[in-house]
Design an enzyme around this catalytic site. Sequence first.
Site, PDB file in Angstrom:
ATOM      1  CG  HIS A 181      36.027  41.379  43.196  1.00 44.42           C
ATOM      2  ND1 HIS A 181      35.324  42.561  43.182  1.00 44.42           N
ATOM      3  CD2 HIS A 181      35.146  40.439  43.594  1.00 44.42           C
ATOM      4  CE1 HIS A 181      34.072  42.345  43.549  1.00 44.42           C
ATOM      5  NE2 HIS A 181      33.952  41.064  43.811  1.00 44.42           N
TER       6      HIS A 181
ATOM      7  CG  ASP B 103      34.129  31.935  42.904  1.00 45.36           C
ATOM      8  OD1 ASP B 103      35.069  32.679  42.587  1.00 45.36           O
ATOM      9  OD2 ASP B 103      34.128  30.711  42.727  1.00 45.36           O
TER      10      ASP B 103
END
Length: 350
Positions: A103, A75
Amino acid sequence: MIPSCESGCGSSRRRWRARLRKLPRDRTNQLSLRGPKGRSNLRRPRRLLRRVAARNDKKEQGMPVTAIVGGHWGDEGKGKVVDALAAGANLVIRYNGGNNAGHTVVSERGTLRLHQVPSGICYAEVDCVIGPGVVVNPAALFEELDMLEAAGISTARLRISDRAHLVFPFHVEVDETVEVARGPKAHGTTRRGIWPVYAEKAARTGIRAGDLLEPQFLQERLNEASRRATALLGRTVTAGELWYLCEEWSDRLIPYVVDTHPLVQAALRRDDAILLEGQLGVMRDLDWGAYPYVTSSTCLAGGACAGAGIPPQRIGRVIGVVKAYSTAVGAGPMPTELGDGLGARLRELG
């Protein structure tokens, strides 16, 4: 012993053999460290090594293979970095994981959440490869393809390695069952069936995308898979239902499935700009992460070599992506975790 190139690439070995034959030798056929006038011959090889190393460095700086690696627990924003760098790339390869991580790419086409498709897909001139190190969930992949096509983004330049393993619904069920059984010691998996597929890959019993092209061989593998799934889940999983799934997937999946090795090697020979896109981060790496709270694949640049089919010496640049503050995906210890209102606010902001 034949001297090796200072750059470590080994490319000068053949040239060195030719040059060593010309160096003076004594009666025992050993290399002489002194020339005919008593001067050392070592200065010339050093100059040659420096020139070879300079040429290799210059070549690497021209069109490097770049690996994008997360520096935290995932992340970190790797997708945004890949999307930005892909504007100047020829090929983007996803090299590990599956649809257990995502993503997010924000573009003029809107916000795109990609889980398996490489982040370079937004550029029409960039080839995208799902490499052999990835495990592919066909149903989830089709949802991504539908999302991209609805946004006006072509997926014609996407290729899936025939060596990539496939995620079946029974893998997801096994993942959920085992995670629940761990109780308070749960690993925090995404319950997407990722680790059961990697476990089968290591046990040499998995189903690969290329198997869809060989119906007779696929039938044999599905018979074995159904018996394993039945034993693990305590209920009957038939080869027929697995075969029906494969038939349902094949019409749409097979056009994307190719042997990606020649494609990647051709790009290397052309010195194309190649991006290697990974998922999660170093703290979730199978070998170097906070075990056992890790993923089932290698998240490091070294893993990109096997997961994408790139020789190690061709990776000329590794970009580690971090944030100003750390966030973690999944369960397990996080030494700097904030449990107060500030931590809640940071989690809300992402």
